[in-house]
Design an enzyme around this catalytic site. Structure first.
Site, PDB file in Angstrom:
ATOM      1  N   ARG A 129      43.947  36.677  33.690  1.00 44.47           N
ATOM      2  CA  ARG A 129      45.093  37.409  32.703  1.00 44.47           C
ATOM      3  C   ARG A 129      46.237  36.032  32.100  1.00 44.47           C
ATOM      4  O   ARG A 129      46.355  35.388  33.175  1.00 44.47           O
ATOM      5  CB  ARG A 129      45.925  38.414  32.946  1.00 44.47           C
ATOM      6  CG  ARG A 129      45.155  39.691  33.092  1.00 44.47           C
ATOM      7  CD  ARG A 129      46.094  40.773  34.135  1.00 44.47           C
ATOM      8  NE  ARG A 129      44.960  41.600  34.451  1.00 44.47           N
ATOM      9  CZ  ARG A 129      44.505  42.997  34.214  1.00 44.47           C
ATOM     10  NH1 ARG A 129      45.121  43.204  32.984  1.00 44.47           N
ATOM     11  NH2 ARG A 129      43.797  43.632  34.507  1.00 44.47           N
ATOM     12  N   THR A 144      47.171  40.873  39.980  1.00 38.50           N
ATOM     13  CA  THR A 144      46.116  41.389  39.146  1.00 38.50           C
ATOM     14  C   THR A 144      46.527  42.945  38.561  1.00 38.50           C
ATOM     15  O   THR A 144      47.432  43.452  39.416  1.00 38.50           O
ATOM     16  CB  THR A 144      44.604  41.672  39.808  1.00 38.50           C
ATOM     17  OG1 THR A 144      43.799  42.057  38.938  1.00 38.50           O
ATOM     18  CG2 THR A 144      44.857  42.175  41.091  1.00 38.50           C
ATOM     19  N   ALA A 145      45.932  43.410  37.678  1.00 34.87           N
ATOM     20  CA  ALA A 145      46.310  44.840  37.392  1.00 34.87           C
ATOM     21  C   ALA A 145      45.009  45.495  37.384  1.00 34.87           C
ATOM     22  O   ALA A 145      44.789  46.359  36.623  1.00 34.87           O
ATOM     23  CB  ALA A 145      46.890  44.856  36.013  1.00 34.87           C
ATOM     24  N   SER A 146      43.893  45.016  38.005  1.00 34.38           N
ATOM     25  CA  SER A 146      42.315  45.363  38.125  1.00 34.38           C
ATOM     26  C   SER A 146      41.982  45.811  36.788  1.00 34.38           C
ATOM     27  O   SER A 146      41.745  45.070  35.829  1.00 34.38           O
ATOM     28  CB  SER A 146      42.592  46.564  39.039  1.00 34.38           C
ATOM     29  OG  SER A 146      42.997  46.356  40.253  1.00 34.38           O
ATOM     30  N   HIS A 147      41.611  47.080  36.585  1.00 36.46           N
ATOM     31  CA  HIS A 147      41.137  47.592  35.351  1.00 36.46           C
ATOM     32  C   HIS A 147      41.659  47.735  34.185  1.00 36.46           C
ATOM     33  O   HIS A 147      41.240  47.970  33.028  1.00 36.46           O
ATOM     34  CB  HIS A 147      40.269  49.027  35.748  1.00 36.46           C
ATOM     35  CG  HIS A 147      40.984  50.025  36.093  1.00 36.46           C
ATOM     36  ND1 HIS A 147      41.919  50.181  37.196  1.00 36.46           N
ATOM     37  CD2 HIS A 147      41.661  51.101  35.312  1.00 36.46           C
ATOM     38  CE1 HIS A 147      42.717  51.136  37.421  1.00 36.46           C
ATOM     39  NE2 HIS A 147      42.675  51.784  36.047  1.00 36.46           N
TER      40      HIS A 147
END
Length: 230
Positions: free
Chosen positions: A62, A113-116
């Site tokens: 990101r 991270t914010a994964s999905h």
């Protein structure tokens, strides 16, 4: 650190918590600094009288990751820990950094991270050698923010981002990749119908590497003989 004259009371970090991690749309860099300071204080308390505990910091692709990692690392140092950036990493790798290197293993790890979730989101996942933090432990860590001295976190985060690439780094992801390849080859060596070195030779594998976040998977597959060319 920046002065705090006239500084408004910050909103509680607990509002960012979602189970055992934190996440938000347009994650504020100031919050990343505050979270780092809390986690640094907590992990330092787990190792009293020792050298500053080492905390690995990884990130997904990101665009907000670099700024958040810089602020997070600045906060970790302020809290009493020694942050080391792993660069582009995976969540399992950051956890692995807390136990795979024996004496060189990290005392804690944070994956930015914010994964999905969509790209405008970001967040953090937290680890210690025994596993990921549970909800109650993370709540307690975030609550430390209310006990620590007031600080202009946004200014501290901006200063960290302007500081360039001064954070310590580690090539752990290379060792992590080599470890996964070695483990797969060890299993293949016990399977008569497979070649021990390149057990995936002859296989064509399609990989969605998530804008580079899953590049470690491609490296492992290639080393094991798979064809991942697109």
């Amino acid at each position: 650190l920046p002065g705090v004259v006239g500084l408004a009371a910050p909103k509680p970090l607990g509002r960012l918590q979602s189970g055992s991690d934190v996440r938000a749309i347009k994650f504020p860099a100031g919050c990343a600094f505050r979270i780092g300071r809390c986690f640094g204080r907590w992990v330092a308390e787990q190792h009293p009288g020792e050298a500053p505990p080492r905390v690995s910091v990884g990130q997904d692709p990101r665009t907000s990751g670099d700024v958040l990692c810089a602020a997070l690392c600045a906060g970790l140092r302020e809290g009493g820990a020694e942050p080391v950036r792993l660069g582009l990493a995976t969540t399992p790798a950051v956890f692995g950094s807390t136990f795979l290197d024996d004496d060189a293993a990290y005392d804690g790890g944070i994956m930015v991270t914010a994964s999905h979730l969509p790209h405008e989101w970001n967040g953090m996942k937290f680890f210690r050698p025994s596993g990921g933090l549970d909800k109650a432990t993370l709540s307690g860590i975030l609550a430390l923010d209310e006990e620590l001295p007031a600080v202009d976190a946004e200014a501290a985060a901006a200063a960290a981002a302007a500081g360039g690439d001064g954070d310590a780094t580690d090539t752990f992801m290379e060792r992590y990749t080599a470890d996964m390849v070695a483990r797969m080859r060890s299993v293949a060596a016990e399977t008569p119908e497979l070649d021990a070195e390149t057990p995936l030779r002859g296989m064509k594998v399609a990989v969605n590497a998530g804008n580079g976040g899953g590049s470690v998977v491609v490296k492992v597959l290639d080393a094991l003989g798979a064809d991942t060319a697109g």
